[in-house]
Write a protein that holds these residues in place. Structure first.
Motif, short mmCIF file in Angstrom:
data_model
loop_
_atom_site.label_atom_id
_atom_site.label_comp_id
_atom_site.label_asym_id
_atom_site.label_seq_id
_atom_site.Cartn_x
_atom_site.Cartn_y
_atom_site.Cartn_z
N ALA A 116 0.83 -1.20 0.00
CA ALA A 116 0.00 0.00 0.00
C ALA A 116 0.86 1.26 0.00
O ALA A 116 1.88 1.31 0.69
CB ALA A 116 -0.91 0.00 1.22
N ALA A 117 0.43 2.25 -0.77
CA ALA A 117 1.11 3.55 -0.77
C ALA A 117 0.83 4.30 0.52
O ALA A 117 1.58 5.20 0.89
CB ALA A 117 0.63 4.37 -1.97
N TRP A 118 -0.20 3.93 1.23
CA TRP A 118 -0.65 4.67 2.41
C TRP A 118 -0.29 4.01 3.74
O TRP A 118 -0.62 4.53 4.81
CB TRP A 118 -2.17 4.87 2.35
N TYR A 119 0.39 2.86 3.69
CA TYR A 119 0.73 2.14 4.92
C TYR A 119 2.08 1.47 4.74
O TYR A 119 2.41 1.01 3.63
CB TYR A 119 -0.37 1.10 5.22
N ASN A 120 2.87 1.38 5.81
CA ASN A 120 4.24 0.87 5.67
C ASN A 120 4.38 -0.64 5.80
O ASN A 120 5.49 -1.15 5.84
CB ASN A 120 5.17 1.58 6.67
N GLN A 121 3.27 -1.36 5.88
CA GLN A 121 3.28 -2.83 5.94
C GLN A 121 2.35 -3.36 4.84
O GLN A 121 1.43 -2.65 4.43
CB GLN A 121 2.77 -3.32 7.30
N PRO A 122 2.53 -4.60 4.40
CA PRO A 122 1.57 -5.16 3.43
C PRO A 122 0.16 -5.19 4.03
O PRO A 122 -0.01 -5.38 5.24
CB PRO A 122 2.09 -6.58 3.21
#
Length: 141
Positions: A71-77
């Motif tokens: 995700a472009a908006w979160y640092n984890q899958p």
């Protein structure tokens, strides 16, 4: 002391199988997909690229599939469900949403962001309930 090569080989085979299996299990870290699965559950996934083996093609993902994507908006899958597929200027884009979330994820997703797909058996997602809590505890999540 004599080395039993058959025994050593069997341990190596078991270790390889366990390592491959571990790469195909994801621990659920949030409640965004409830009631399909819950925090602490483990989902079985197939990978878009596993050591050069393409277990599924992200371009073949359909509405209703549960995928793991960068995700472009979160640092984890993120593990969420595809709810729509649109064409934007000739590019196929996926609208993805957690079943328990009120609105879709904030950005469209391209096929190359989709890294895994949750395995289904019939119409059911393959889930191992609650076993992931130990992993969440060890990671402080």
């Amino acid at each position: 002391m004599e080395i039993d090569f058959k025994e050593v080989a069997s341990y190596i085979v078991i270790l390889v199988i366990v390592l491959i299996a571990a790469q195909h299990l994801n621990v659920v870290v949030s409640g965004s997909m409830e009631p399909a699965f819950y925090r602490g559950d483990i989902v079985l996934v197939e990978k878009a690229d596993f050591l050069g083996i393409h277990e599924f093609d992200p371009k073949d993902v359909k509405v209703g599939d549960v995928v793991v994507y960068d995700a472009a908006w979160y640092n984890q899958p993120v593990i969420h469900r595809v709810i729509n597929i649109v064409d934007i200027n000739g590019t196929t884009m996926y609208v993805i949403k957690g079943d328990n979330n009120g609105s879709p994820d904030p950005y469209y997703v391209k096929a190359d962001q989709i890294t895994e797909k949750v395995v289904t058996f019939g119409d059911n997602l393959v889930i191992i309930p609650k076993v992931g809590y130990l992993s969440l505890w060890l990671r402080g999540l």
